[in-house]
Design an enzyme around this catalytic site. Structure first.
Site, PDB file in Angstrom:
ATOM      1  N   GLN A 132       0.515  -1.358   0.008  1.00 28.93           N
ATOM      2  CA  GLN A 132      -0.147  -0.061   0.022  1.00 28.93           C
ATOM      3  C   GLN A 132       1.155   1.056   0.211  1.00 28.93           C
ATOM      4  O   GLN A 132       0.605   2.575  -0.357  1.00 28.93           O
ATOM      5  CB  GLN A 132      -1.165  -0.384   0.953  1.00 28.93           C
ATOM      6  CG  GLN A 132      -2.084   1.564   1.245  1.00 28.93           C
ATOM      7  CD  GLN A 132      -2.700   1.551   0.447  1.00 28.93           C
ATOM      8  OE1 GLN A 132      -3.626   0.450   0.268  1.00 28.93           O
ATOM      9  NE2 GLN A 132      -2.802   2.517  -0.447  1.00 28.93           N
ATOM     10  N   ASP A 219      -7.516   6.216   7.826  1.00 30.13           N
ATOM     11  CA  ASP A 219      -8.066   4.859   7.685  1.00 30.13           C
ATOM     12  C   ASP A 219      -9.132   4.729   8.340  1.00 30.13           C
ATOM     13  O   ASP A 219      -8.833   5.673   9.158  1.00 30.13           O
ATOM     14  CB  ASP A 219      -6.370   4.002   7.927  1.00 30.13           C
ATOM     15  CG  ASP A 219      -6.811   2.220   7.631  1.00 30.13           C
ATOM     16  OD1 ASP A 219      -7.832   2.507   6.605  1.00 30.13           O
ATOM     17  OD2 ASP A 219      -5.849   1.954   8.109  1.00 30.13           O
TER      18      ASP A 219
END
Ligand code: CP
Ligand code: NVA
Length: 306
Positions: A132, A219
Site C-alpha cells: 500500500q 484509514d
C-alpha cells in the site's frame, strides 16, 4: 532469500528504483504498451482476510506482465484444516515463483517466509501494509512532485498502514504528524524508528497535525480482525474525523485513504468526493506499484527457481 514483509526490508535506493519503475510502467500502460517482463512466472496469493484492491491489482499486474496469479483462500487450502504453515510454505514454493500473503497476524507471514524458498510479499498484516505504501509514495510524488520534506498528517488509528508509512518517512525524508487518541498509537518500535530519524511527531489534536500539511491521510477506525472492538473504537475516535472543517486548516493538502473507507466515521462523504481527494488515483496506483514490486522481487538477482 529476499522477502517484502516490511518497508524495512527495502533500502531507500530500492524504494526509489521501484517507484521509478512503477512510473515507467504506468506511462507505458497509458500508451497501450504492455511488456511481458514476467513471462511464465507464477504468483500464489493467499488470503486469510478479504480484499478488493490488493487481490485485483496483483492479479491484473501478473496478467499484464505475461505471468499468472492464483487466488487461494486460506480456508480452501489445507491450512484451513490445520496443515502447518511450515509445510504449506515448502510445498507452495515448489510450484510458484513468489507468494503474496494477507494474514491476520504478522507472525504468520514471517513463519511462511522462514520456510519459503521463493520471495514472500506481505499483502497486509496486523503490523504492516508495505505494498500500500509503495502505491502511496507513487501518488504523493505524482501530486506533489517530491517526497522529501513533504508533511503528512495522519489522523486516526496508528494502525498497519500508519506503521508502514512511518518507516517509509524515515527512509525518504517525509515528515509525519500523527494525531491519534491515547491507546491507539503506532507500534512502539516503529514509532521509535520514526522519532529517532527526526521525522515523526505525535499529538492528540488533529487540528495541530494538519497545520501546513501537504497530505492528510486517514484509514478506518476498526481494521480487519478488530470487529469486536468496533463500538468502543467508535466512541474513542470521536473528534478524529477528516471533514471539511479539518480540510480548511490545511489549504494545499491532498486527502488520502487506502480504502475501503467508512464514510461518516473516519472521513465524510463530502471529503471523499471533493477535488482534494486523490483516493481513486491512489487505488489505481496499487496496480502500477504491484507490477514494479513483482518485477523487483521476481527478476534479476532475486529470481530463485526459474
Ligand atoms: N487498500 C487495500 O489493501 O484494499 P483491499 O483490502 O481492498 O485490498
Ligand atoms: N487498516 C485497514 C487497512 C485495509 C486495507 C485494515 O487492516 O483493515
Amino acid at each position: 532469500m529476499k522477502h517484502l514483509l516490511s518497508i524495512s526490508d527495502l533500502s531507500t535506493k530500492e524504494i526509489i528504483s521501484i517507484l521509478e519503475l512503477a512510473e515507467k510502467l504506468k506511462d507505458e500502460r497509458e500508451k497501450g504498451i504492455l511488456k511481458e517482463y514476467l513471462k511464465n512466472k507464477n504468483l500464489a496469493m493467499i488470503f486469510e482476510l478479504p480484499s478488493t484492491r490488493t487481490r485485483i491489482s496483483f492479479e491484473i499486474a501478473m496478467l499484464e506482465l505475461g505471468g499468472h496469479a492464483l487466488y487461494l483462500n486460506w480456508n480452501d487450502l489445507q491450512l484451513g484444516r490445520g496443515e502447518p504453515i511450515k509445510d504449506t510454505a515448502r510445498v507452495i514454493s515448489r510450484y510458484v515463483n513468489a507468494v503474496m500473503i494477507r494474514a491476520r497476524k504478522h507472525s504468520t507471514i514471517e513463519e511462511f517466509a522462514k520456510y519459503s524458498s521463493v520471495p514472500v510479499i506481505n499483502g497486509l498484516s496486523d503490523l504492516e501494509h508495505p505494498c500500500q505504501i509503495i502505491a502511496d509514495l507513487l501518488t504523493i510524488k505524482e501530486k506533489k512532485g517530491k517526497l522529501s520534506e513533504i508533511k503528512i498528517a495522519w489522523i486516526g488509528d496508528g494502525n498497519n498502514v500508519c506503521n508502514s508509512l512511518i518507516l517509509a518517512s524515515a527512509k525518504l525524508g517525509m515528515k509525519m504528524e500523527i494525531a491519534c487518541p491515547a491507546g491507539y498509537e503506532p507500534n512502539e518500535n516503529i514509532l521509535k524508528i520514526g522519532m529517532n530519524a527526526g521525522k515523526v511527531k505525535l499529538t492528540r489534536n488533529p487540528k495541530e497535525a494538519v497545520l501546513n500539511a501537504d497530505v492528510i491521510y486517514t484509514d478506518v477506525w476498526t481494521s480487519m480482525g478488530q470487529e469486536r472492538e468496533r463500538d468502543k473504537r467508535l466512541r474513542d475516535f470521536q473528534g478524529y474525523q477528516v471533514n471539511m472543517e479539518l480540510l480548511s486548516i490545511a489549504k494545499d493538502a491532498i486527502v488520502m485513504h487506502c480504502m475501503p473507507a467508512h464514510r461518516g466515521e473516519e472521513i465524510t462523504d463530502e471529503v471523499m468526493e471533493s477535488d482534494r481527494s486523490v483516493v481513486f488515483d491512489q487505488a489505481e496506483n496499487r496496480l502500477h506499484a504491484q507490477k514494479a514490486i513483482l518485477i523487483h522481487f521476481l527478476s534479476g538477482k532475486y529470481i530463485s527457481n526459474s
